[in-house]
Design an enzyme around this catalytic site. Structure first.
Site, PDB file in Angstrom:
ATOM      1  N   MET A 269      25.008  67.388   8.568  1.00  0.00           N
ATOM      2  CA  MET A 269      25.252  65.992   8.916  1.00  0.00           C
ATOM      3  C   MET A 269      24.225  65.497   9.925  1.00  0.00           C
ATOM      4  O   MET A 269      23.960  66.144  10.939  1.00  0.00           O
ATOM      5  CB  MET A 269      26.671  65.859   9.496  1.00  0.00           C
ATOM      6  N   ASN A 271      23.943  63.332  12.374  1.00  0.00           N
ATOM      7  CA  ASN A 271      24.300  62.642  13.613  1.00  0.00           C
ATOM      8  C   ASN A 271      23.065  62.431  14.492  1.00  0.00           C
ATOM      9  O   ASN A 271      22.245  63.324  14.665  1.00  0.00           O
ATOM     10  CB  ASN A 271      25.314  63.488  14.398  1.00  0.00           C
ATOM     11  N   GLU A 304      18.220  66.251   6.582  1.00  0.00           N
ATOM     12  CA  GLU A 304      18.932  65.674   7.734  1.00  0.00           C
ATOM     13  C   GLU A 304      17.936  65.048   8.714  1.00  0.00           C
ATOM     14  O   GLU A 304      18.186  63.990   9.278  1.00  0.00           O
ATOM     15  CB  GLU A 304      19.788  66.729   8.444  1.00  0.00           C
ATOM     16  N   GLU A 326      21.355  58.143   0.858  1.00  0.00           N
ATOM     17  CA  GLU A 326      21.369  59.491   0.270  1.00  0.00           C
ATOM     18  C   GLU A 326      20.358  59.649  -0.869  1.00  0.00           C
ATOM     19  O   GLU A 326      19.642  60.643  -0.926  1.00  0.00           O
ATOM     20  CB  GLU A 326      22.780  59.877  -0.172  1.00  0.00           C
TER      21      GLU A 326
HETATM   22  N1  TRP Z   1      25.424  62.618   5.282  1.00  0.00           N
HETATM   23  C1  TRP Z   1      25.571  64.010   4.930  1.00  0.00           C
HETATM   24  C2  TRP Z   1      24.312  64.346   4.143  1.00  0.00           C
HETATM   25  O1  TRP Z   1      23.292  64.514   4.679  1.00  0.00           O
HETATM   26  C3  TRP Z   1      26.768  64.259   4.081  1.00  0.00           C
HETATM   27  C4  TRP Z   1      27.994  64.787   4.756  1.00  0.00           C
HETATM   28  C5  TRP Z   1      28.054  65.775   5.655  1.00  0.00           C
HETATM   29  C6  TRP Z   1      29.322  64.446   4.478  1.00  0.00           C
HETATM   30  N2  TRP Z   1      29.355  66.041   5.963  1.00  0.00           N
HETATM   31  C7  TRP Z   1      30.141  65.233   5.269  1.00  0.00           C
HETATM   32  C8  TRP Z   1      29.920  63.537   3.638  1.00  0.00           C
HETATM   33  C9  TRP Z   1      31.523  65.159   5.211  1.00  0.00           C
HETATM   34  C10 TRP Z   1      31.296  63.438   3.592  1.00  0.00           C
HETATM   35  C11 TRP Z   1      32.099  64.235   4.379  1.00  0.00           C
HETATM   36  O2  TRP Z   1      24.253  64.301   2.959  1.00  0.00           O
HETATM   37 ZN    ZN Z   2      22.206  63.003   3.251  1.00  0.00          ZN
END
Ligand code: TRP
Ligand code: ZN
Length: 885
Positions: A269, A271, A304, A326
């Protein structure tokens, strides 16, 4: 768990927020049996919504409200309304502050959404709608705010306290606790919020950006993993440089952190400044991670990191626009991986994955456009369509505009929308404006689901020396729409002469040829292109590089495919010609099996594979890809009715024939490569991946002959190698063999050696779950009792249950329905523990229409049983109810 019937949400209902949150000040008090969260929100009426002060509806779920104030006055329950997902206030002024205090329970959060504990560490996952499980908020991506976060925890167990942005203050407090304050200078939506607290060690490095700023890089892991971070760090630095060079994008904070956690629903993720990763997407070293795992780490670290621009600096207006970040970011990470390794091999792997899994999704009950029009649960829309097909759509824009035009478009997009929450239309508009083109028709790729079919036919006029290609496009009905309008389909192609050379390509009306490989835009339902000056009937090489995500058909003979395999100047199409040849041969064997006839493999497939094996000038990774038969799942996807037993029997028969007839060549290439591997220290680089890929596919063929010398070689490789790629392949071929004693011994010694490494044990589970030998379900059930297994860890669920249900088709689809019953039972359990994971594991059952009437009835029955099993999460409810519709 829901209390009301889940509601469908529609893109057409989108409205800008009534209120904005300029600043968000959070304080977390972490304790072992609860956490207190205080939030101060500096808010104002959104001027774009006009005058008036409508109710302020804050999102919030599973929160225990302790107090709420507006300005200086604490509200009494009469002043607000509270239900299980909202807190409604009644502002009296255009600008005001809201203070809330809530109690939450990360220590019992098994859904792994919001604030939760992974082992001894606290961490967060807020995308898409997890922040509302932390505090009351406007939890939507078009509400962007400046965050300041203070975390306090017991010092001894949680020496490291992290959040987004820069650390600005910290210190001890009473009772052995301490605190730290972080400030993120960039406005961001709540889904990019992150917090981590734990006993973590870190690997540190620095990166000097293109404008000579020094950035501190840190990868935080639990102490036992500190020796497995180097590959991720190297990948991070390569990604940062690549994004500067390829997209002109520079990193923007003074520090960039990655934290590895064991319990995580997805890969990782993005962040802001504090990426949180599934440990499987960070940790890699020769002894414990395969080549594929090393490449996955490199790709996910890049993905990421690239989100910092495509996602964070420019984010999504609403979740229907998910592919904006995405699809684009997958396209960016694919470009990076191509540049770091073999571009052709990367393309082959991506296309094989897309055609097997995304095409199946697009043909099933969960099919949806790249930009969906509606959803019940957004977590269900982190799909192959949004990610992989979304990346193909961006790739087609790249193909149509060329590299330079695309870069002009992306520069304009980042410049125009920096700091904004925007839509897929805004992305395309930037591409149009920067290039002076009209992509109106092209945008149907965002709004129409389903995989288009492109039927191509040819005619040659010897007298006129013209060669015509006729294109006919259709797109099957999907749950959202029955009738589709024609797409813009970029078709890269070449015409090959009798010597295997590309001909110069001059279309009717053109004075000069325009190169020998070019892109035609097919925009109509029926369209003909006429090439002039063609002296003899050529062989067309169509859809080079897989220039569009379509199912292309052309009536190639097997001999023509053999010519393309050897001579096509496009590496991807050489591979694809081999796949088409293999599909034809395997479909013939499948039909023979179904009709109870002896199976006879067309000897041309063996000749073709023999030629590939004998070609020592071809990249060995290409040789390995070309020797890989299409997977059972892909063969199932291609057929109207998936006859899993026949497909398995046919494919195994063909593999056995290849092994027998090409034994000498396979053995020679195996031994040559194993000898080099034996004398070479492990290096995670393309040339070494290639050597091991060929070595390992050769071994898996050779073992089908069950010759003693191959068993001996397998055991030698298993015992004496220095890396997981060779060891796991040796284990896998033993597991799929009849050498029961050696198999048991290898499994036991592997487990004994790696019992304390959960990621390696995942591979041990997967290899066994994937074994197509009879008795698969029993083996999986026994493994669920193994001490290293737990349903609470998503990696374990994927390694054992996912591998069984998604990759072991013959065992999962056992005709007595035992596989289906097993999966449904698990989904009912997982629904209560982790709805996101439960919904994902459902996908094999959703494809019930693909099977024979007997299996259809069994699969439907299990879906109905899940639906009737009680209180379903919105995640599972949406997938089950749409599959049965
Ligand atoms: N945005 C994340 C990616 O790089 C996707 C993601 C990570 C996600 N954890 C999650 C989506 C939990 C839904 C729920 O693709
Ligand atoms: Zn992504």
């Amino acid at each position: 768990m829901r209390t009301e019937q889940p509601k469908m949400i529609y893109l057409k209902d989108y409205q800008a927020p009534e209120y904005l949150i300029d600043e968000t000040h959070l304080t977390f008090e972490l304790h072992d049996d609860h956490t207190l969260v205080h939030a101060q929100l500096v808010m104002r009426r959104n001027p774009a919504r006009g005058a008036g002060l409508p109710p302020l509806v804050l999102d919030g779920q599973q929160l225990e409200l302790l107090s709420v104030s507006v300005g200086d006055s604490e509200l009494s329950p009469a002043d607000y309304q509270l239900d299980d997902s909202h807190l409604t206030l009644h502002p009296k002024a255009d600008a005001f502050t809201v203070d809330t205090s809530v109690r939450i329970h990360p220590e019992t959060n098994t859904a792994l959404e919001g604030l939760y504990k992974s082992g001894k560490m606290f961490c967060t996952q807020c995308e898409a709608e997890g922040f509302r499980k932390i505090t009351y908020y406007l939890d939507r991506p078009d509400v962007m705010s400046k965050f300041t976060t203070t975390v306090s925890a017991e010092q001894h167990s949680y020496p490291i306290l992290l959040s987004n942005g820069n650390p600005i203050a910290s210190g001890p407090s009473e009772d052995g606790r301490h605190w730290a304050t972080w400030e993120d200078p960039f406005m961001k939506p709540a889904y990019l919020f992150a917090l981590v607290a734990g006993d973590l060690w870190c690997v540190e490095d620095t990166f000097t950006t293109m404008s000579a700023r020094e950035v501190a890089l840190r990868i935080y892991v639990e102490p036992e993993n500190i020796d497995k971070c180097q590959h991720a760090m190297t990948s991070l630095k390569k990604s940062m440089r690549w994004d500067e060079e390829t997209y002109g994008r520079e990193y923007d904070l003074d520090i960039f952190m990655i934290v590895a956690v064991n319990d995580f629903n997805m890969g990782a993720m993005e962040n802001k400044g504090l990426n949180i990763f599934n440990s499987s997407a960070v940790l890699a070293r020769a002894e414990t991670a395969t080549d594929a795992a090393h490449q996955r780490v490199e790709a996910i670290v890049a993905h990421e990191y690239f989100h910092n621009w495509s996602g964070n600096r420019v984010t999504c207006r609403d979740w229907f626009q998910l592919s904006l970040k995405e699809g684009f970011t997958v396209f960016r990470d694919a470009g990076f991986s191509s540049d770091m390794n073999s571009a052709t091999v990367k393309r082959i792997q991506d296309v094989a994955y897309l055609r097997t899994h995304q095409f199946a999704e697009d043909a099933g009950p969960m099919a949806h456009p790249v930009r969906p029009d509606s959803f019940i649960e957004i977590s269900n829309f982190y799909t192959l369509t949004v990610y992989e097909k979304g990346s193909e759509v961006v790739g087609m824009i790249h193909t149509l505009l060329g590299a330079e035009g695309f870069r002009k478009g992306s520069d304009l997009y980042f410049e125009r929308h920096d700091g904004q929450a925007v839509t897929c239309d805004d992305f395309v508009k930037a591409m149009e404006d920067a290039n002076g083109v009209d992509l109106t028709q092209f945008k149907r790729w965002y709004s129409q689901a389903g995989t288009p079919r492109l039927q191509v036919s040819e005619s040659y006029d010897a007298a006129a020396k013209t060669y015509s290609l006729h294109f006919h496009q259709t797109c099957p009905a999907t749950p959202d729409k029955a009738e589709k309008l024609p797409f813009v389909i970029p078709v890269a192609l070449g015409l090959i002469d009798a010597h295997g050379n590309d001909l110069p390509l001059r279309l009717q009306g053109e004075p000069q040829p325009q190169g020998s490989s070019r892109v035609l835009s097919v925009t109509e339902e029926d369209q003909t292109f006429v090439f002039e000056g063609i002296e003899a009937k050529p062989l067309p090489s169509l859809l080079r590089g897989f220039s569009a995500p379509v199912k292309l058909s052309f009536d190639y003979s097997r001999d023509q495919l053999m010519v393309l395999m050897q001579h096509d100047s496009d590496g991807f199409n050489r591979w694809d010609a081999g796949q088409r040849l293999a599909v034809q041969c395997l479909q013939e064997l499948t039909a023979q099996y179904m009709e109870n006839q002896p199976m006879v493999l067309d000897p041309r497939l063996i000749t073709a594979f023999g030629t590939v094996l004998a070609n020592h000038s071809l990249d060995q990774a290409m040789v390995a890809e070309m020797l890989s038969l299409p997977s059972e799942a892909y063969l199932a996807e291609l057929s109207d009715r998936a006859e899993v037993d026949a497909i398995h029997a046919a494919r195994e028969f063909a593999r056995g024939q290849i092994a027998e007839h090409l034994y000498g060549a396979l053995w020679q290439r195996y031994q040559a490569n194993r000898a080099i591997s034996r004398d070479t220290a492990y290096v995670p680089e393309a040339e070494h991946f290639a050597r091991r890929a060929l070595q390992n596919i050769a071994l898996s063929y050779l073992m089908l002959t069950a010759k003693p010398e191959v068993l001996e070689a397998t055991l030698e490789q298993f015992d004496a190698c220095d890396n997981m790629t060779e060891r796991l392949t040796a284990l896998a071929v033993l597991v799929n063999s009849q050498f029961d004693a050696e198999k048991a011994k290898a499994l036991a010694s592997f487990a004994e050696h790696f019992k304390d490494n959960p990621l390696v044990m995942d591979q041990w589970f997967s290899v066994q779950a994937g074994s197509t030998l009879p008795g698969g379900l029993k083996r999986v059930q026994a493994l669920m009792e193994h001490p290293a297994f737990t349903l609470k860890n998503p990696n374990k669920v994927r390694a054992l249950i996912g591998a069984f249900a998604q990759q072991n088709l013959v065992n999962f689809h056992a005709v007595d329905g035992s596989g289906y019953r097993f999966l449904a039972d698990l989904i009912i359990q997982l629904n209560a523990l982790n709805p996101q994971i439960a919904a994902r594991q459902l996908s094999p059952l959703t494809r019930w229409r693909k099977y024979d009437p007997h299996r259809q009835a069994l699969m439907r029955g299990e879906l109905e049983r899940i639906l009737a099993s009680g209180e379903l999460s919105s995640d599972v409810y949406e997938v089950v109810s749409k599959s049965l519709a």
